[in-house]
Design a protein around this motif. Structure first.
Motif, PDB file in Angstrom:
ATOM      1  N   ILE A  52      31.514 -17.024 -33.172  1.00  0.00           N
ATOM      2  CA  ILE A  52      30.401 -16.595 -32.316  1.00  0.00           C
ATOM      3  C   ILE A  52      30.890 -15.593 -31.282  1.00  0.00           C
ATOM      4  O   ILE A  52      30.276 -14.548 -31.059  1.00  0.00           O
ATOM      5  CB  ILE A  52      29.743 -17.811 -31.635  1.00  0.00           C
ATOM      6  CG1 ILE A  52      29.013 -18.668 -32.673  1.00  0.00           C
ATOM      7  CG2 ILE A  52      28.799 -17.372 -30.515  1.00  0.00           C
ATOM      8  CD1 ILE A  52      28.589 -20.036 -32.164  1.00  0.00           C
ATOM      9  N   PHE A  53      32.034 -15.891 -30.660  1.00  0.00           N
ATOM     10  CA  PHE A  53      32.551 -14.998 -29.630  1.00  0.00           C
ATOM     11  C   PHE A  53      33.063 -13.695 -30.213  1.00  0.00           C
ATOM     12  O   PHE A  53      33.027 -12.656 -29.563  1.00  0.00           O
ATOM     13  CB  PHE A  53      33.592 -15.701 -28.772  1.00  0.00           C
ATOM     14  CG  PHE A  53      32.992 -16.852 -28.002  1.00  0.00           C
ATOM     15  CD1 PHE A  53      31.720 -16.759 -27.452  1.00  0.00           C
ATOM     16  CD2 PHE A  53      33.673 -18.026 -27.847  1.00  0.00           C
ATOM     17  CE1 PHE A  53      31.152 -17.801 -26.755  1.00  0.00           C
ATOM     18  CE2 PHE A  53      33.112 -19.086 -27.148  1.00  0.00           C
ATOM     19  CZ  PHE A  53      31.854 -18.977 -26.602  1.00  0.00           C
ATOM     20  N   LYS A 109      28.382 -17.186 -20.718  1.00  0.00           N
ATOM     21  CA  LYS A 109      29.520 -16.928 -19.829  1.00  0.00           C
ATOM     22  C   LYS A 109      30.489 -15.948 -20.496  1.00  0.00           C
ATOM     23  O   LYS A 109      30.955 -14.995 -19.858  1.00  0.00           O
ATOM     24  CB  LYS A 109      30.209 -18.251 -19.491  1.00  0.00           C
ATOM     25  CG  LYS A 109      31.302 -18.136 -18.503  1.00  0.00           C
ATOM     26  CD  LYS A 109      30.742 -18.076 -17.107  1.00  0.00           C
ATOM     27  CE  LYS A 109      31.844 -18.247 -16.094  1.00  0.00           C
ATOM     28  NZ  LYS A 109      31.517 -17.666 -14.814  1.00  0.00           N
ATOM     29  N   ILE A 110      30.773 -16.149 -21.757  1.00  0.00           N
ATOM     30  CA  ILE A 110      31.641 -15.230 -22.494  1.00  0.00           C
ATOM     31  C   ILE A 110      30.989 -13.849 -22.557  1.00  0.00           C
ATOM     32  O   ILE A 110      31.640 -12.831 -22.330  1.00  0.00           O
ATOM     33  CB  ILE A 110      31.920 -15.747 -23.922  1.00  0.00           C
ATOM     34  CG1 ILE A 110      32.748 -17.022 -23.875  1.00  0.00           C
ATOM     35  CG2 ILE A 110      32.604 -14.692 -24.767  1.00  0.00           C
ATOM     36  CD1 ILE A 110      34.195 -16.870 -23.515  1.00  0.00           C
ATOM     37  N   ALA A 111      29.698 -13.798 -22.859  1.00  0.00           N
ATOM     38  CA  ALA A 111      28.993 -12.513 -22.956  1.00  0.00           C
ATOM     39  C   ALA A 111      29.062 -11.757 -21.633  1.00  0.00           C
ATOM     40  O   ALA A 111      29.337 -10.552 -21.615  1.00  0.00           O
ATOM     41  CB  ALA A 111      27.539 -12.738 -23.369  1.00  0.00           C
ATOM     42  N   HIS A 112      28.831 -12.448 -20.532  1.00  0.00           N
ATOM     43  CA  HIS A 112      28.897 -11.797 -19.217  1.00  0.00           C
ATOM     44  C   HIS A 112      30.314 -11.316 -18.906  1.00  0.00           C
ATOM     45  O   HIS A 112      30.491 -10.270 -18.272  1.00  0.00           O
ATOM     46  CB  HIS A 112      28.375 -12.725 -18.118  1.00  0.00           C
ATOM     47  CG  HIS A 112      26.889 -12.842 -18.108  1.00  0.00           C
ATOM     48  ND1 HIS A 112      26.058 -11.868 -17.594  1.00  0.00           N
ATOM     49  CD2 HIS A 112      26.073 -13.810 -18.588  1.00  0.00           C
ATOM     50  CE1 HIS A 112      24.808 -12.230 -17.745  1.00  0.00           C
ATOM     51  NE2 HIS A 112      24.783 -13.401 -18.351  1.00  0.00           N
ATOM     52  N   ASN A 113      31.318 -12.053 -19.357  1.00  0.00           N
ATOM     53  CA  ASN A 113      32.700 -11.595 -19.177  1.00  0.00           C
ATOM     54  C   ASN A 113      32.942 -10.298 -19.935  1.00  0.00           C
ATOM     55  O   ASN A 113      33.637  -9.405 -19.445  1.00  0.00           O
ATOM     56  CB  ASN A 113      33.700 -12.662 -19.627  1.00  0.00           C
ATOM     57  CG  ASN A 113      33.824 -13.795 -18.645  1.00  0.00           C
ATOM     58  OD1 ASN A 113      33.425 -13.687 -17.489  1.00  0.00           O
ATOM     59  ND2 ASN A 113      34.353 -14.909 -19.096  1.00  0.00           N
ATOM     60  N   TYR A 114      32.381 -10.184 -21.133  1.00  0.00           N
ATOM     61  CA  TYR A 114      32.526  -8.944 -21.905  1.00  0.00           C
ATOM     62  C   TYR A 114      31.872  -7.771 -21.190  1.00  0.00           C
ATOM     63  O   TYR A 114      32.367  -6.663 -21.223  1.00  0.00           O
ATOM     64  CB  TYR A 114      31.914  -9.091 -23.301  1.00  0.00           C
ATOM     65  CG  TYR A 114      32.705  -9.944 -24.255  1.00  0.00           C
ATOM     66  CD1 TYR A 114      34.060 -10.172 -24.087  1.00  0.00           C
ATOM     67  CD2 TYR A 114      32.087 -10.528 -25.347  1.00  0.00           C
ATOM     68  CE1 TYR A 114      34.768 -10.955 -24.975  1.00  0.00           C
ATOM     69  CE2 TYR A 114      32.787 -11.309 -26.240  1.00  0.00           C
ATOM     70  CZ  TYR A 114      34.129 -11.516 -26.054  1.00  0.00           C
ATOM     71  OH  TYR A 114      34.825 -12.282 -26.942  1.00  0.00           O
ATOM     72  N   VAL A 115      30.732  -8.029 -20.569  1.00  0.00           N
ATOM     73  CA  VAL A 115      30.030  -6.966 -19.851  1.00  0.00           C
ATOM     74  C   VAL A 115      30.810  -6.541 -18.609  1.00  0.00           C
ATOM     75  O   VAL A 115      31.037  -5.361 -18.373  1.00  0.00           O
ATOM     76  CB  VAL A 115      28.603  -7.417 -19.445  1.00  0.00           C
ATOM     77  CG1 VAL A 115      27.973  -6.423 -18.481  1.00  0.00           C
ATOM     78  CG2 VAL A 115      27.730  -7.568 -20.682  1.00  0.00           C
ATOM     79  N   SER A 116      31.243  -7.514 -17.819  1.00  0.00           N
ATOM     80  CA  SER A 116      31.847  -7.187 -16.524  1.00  0.00           C
ATOM     81  C   SER A 116      33.321  -6.820 -16.598  1.00  0.00           C
ATOM     82  O   SER A 116      33.816  -6.109 -15.725  1.00  0.00           O
ATOM     83  CB  SER A 116      31.663  -8.361 -15.552  1.00  0.00           C
ATOM     84  OG  SER A 116      32.342  -9.495 -16.040  1.00  0.00           O
ATOM     85  N   SER A 117      34.019  -7.267 -17.624  1.00  0.00           N
ATOM     86  CA  SER A 117      35.449  -6.987 -17.714  1.00  0.00           C
ATOM     87  C   SER A 117      35.841  -6.659 -19.149  1.00  0.00           C
ATOM     88  O   SER A 117      36.595  -7.399 -19.784  1.00  0.00           O
ATOM     89  CB  SER A 117      36.236  -8.194 -17.203  1.00  0.00           C
ATOM     90  OG  SER A 117      37.600  -7.910 -17.191  1.00  0.00           O
ATOM     91  N   PRO A 118      35.360  -5.540 -19.694  1.00  0.00           N
ATOM     92  CA  PRO A 118      35.617  -5.228 -21.096  1.00  0.00           C
ATOM     93  C   PRO A 118      37.094  -5.030 -21.420  1.00  0.00           C
ATOM     94  O   PRO A 118      37.549  -5.388 -22.500  1.00  0.00           O
ATOM     95  CB  PRO A 118      34.803  -3.958 -21.350  1.00  0.00           C
ATOM     96  CG  PRO A 118      34.576  -3.377 -20.006  1.00  0.00           C
ATOM     97  CD  PRO A 118      34.553  -4.518 -19.046  1.00  0.00           C
ATOM     98  N   VAL A 119      37.863  -4.481 -20.502  1.00  0.00           N
ATOM     99  CA  VAL A 119      39.278  -4.247 -20.772  1.00  0.00           C
ATOM    100  C   VAL A 119      40.015  -5.571 -20.899  1.00  0.00           C
ATOM    101  O   VAL A 119      40.795  -5.789 -21.825  1.00  0.00           O
ATOM    102  CB  VAL A 119      39.905  -3.362 -19.671  1.00  0.00           C
ATOM    103  CG1 VAL A 119      41.391  -3.230 -19.866  1.00  0.00           C
ATOM    104  CG2 VAL A 119      39.243  -1.992 -19.663  1.00  0.00           C
ATOM    105  N   LEU A 120      39.768  -6.482 -19.982  1.00  0.00           N
ATOM    106  CA  LEU A 120      40.406  -7.786 -20.030  1.00  0.00           C
ATOM    107  C   LEU A 120      39.995  -8.548 -21.286  1.00  0.00           C
ATOM    108  O   LEU A 120      40.821  -9.160 -21.955  1.00  0.00           O
ATOM    109  CB  LEU A 120      40.054  -8.600 -18.781  1.00  0.00           C
ATOM    110  CG  LEU A 120      40.697  -9.974 -18.662  1.00  0.00           C
ATOM    111  CD1 LEU A 120      42.218  -9.858 -18.652  1.00  0.00           C
ATOM    112  CD2 LEU A 120      40.223 -10.669 -17.405  1.00  0.00           C
TER     113      LEU A 120
END
Length: 118
Positions: free
Chosen positions: A81-82, A20-31
């Protein structure tokens, strides 16, 4: 993520939390970059860290998954990890960030699995 962890119950594993964290990095890198740049020691930030740790503890408590993970893995390891997942933010495009996500997850999972599963 907190809502998903407590709504999904045993289905919200450590692996799902990491993904879930990884997908957040992909979809919303600025945030994501903004969130990680907030290193101040404020009440709100400390509360968020505590809630984050509670989610990680819940994810680590699931029975079948416990046998798959390294026995020394603790909730306090999740910020590290994050931070490793932040490599995803170096991708300049969605395609690059997806590639980096898959690669980082692959490397991380190799390190998180117990010796019995490798």
């Amino acid at each position: 993520m907190e809502a998903a962890a407590f709504r999904d119950g045993d289905d919200f594993s450590a692996f799902k939390f990491i993904e879930k964290i990884a997908h957040n990095y992909v979809s919303s890198p600025v945030l994501s970059a903004y969130y990680h740049s907030v290193l101040c020691d404020t009440k709100a930030v400390n509360l968020a860290r505590e809630r984050f740790t509670l989610i990680a503890e819940k994810c680590l408590s699931f029975g079948a998954q416990k046998d798959m993970l390294r026995p020394d893995l603790v909730a306090e390891d999740f910020p590290l990890i994050f931070s490793m997942l932040m490599t995803i933010l170096y991708g300049r495009s969605l395609k690059e960030r997806n590639f980096l996500m898959e690669r980082v997850l692959s490397l991380l999972y190799s390190g998180l699995l117990s010796n019995r599963c490798v």
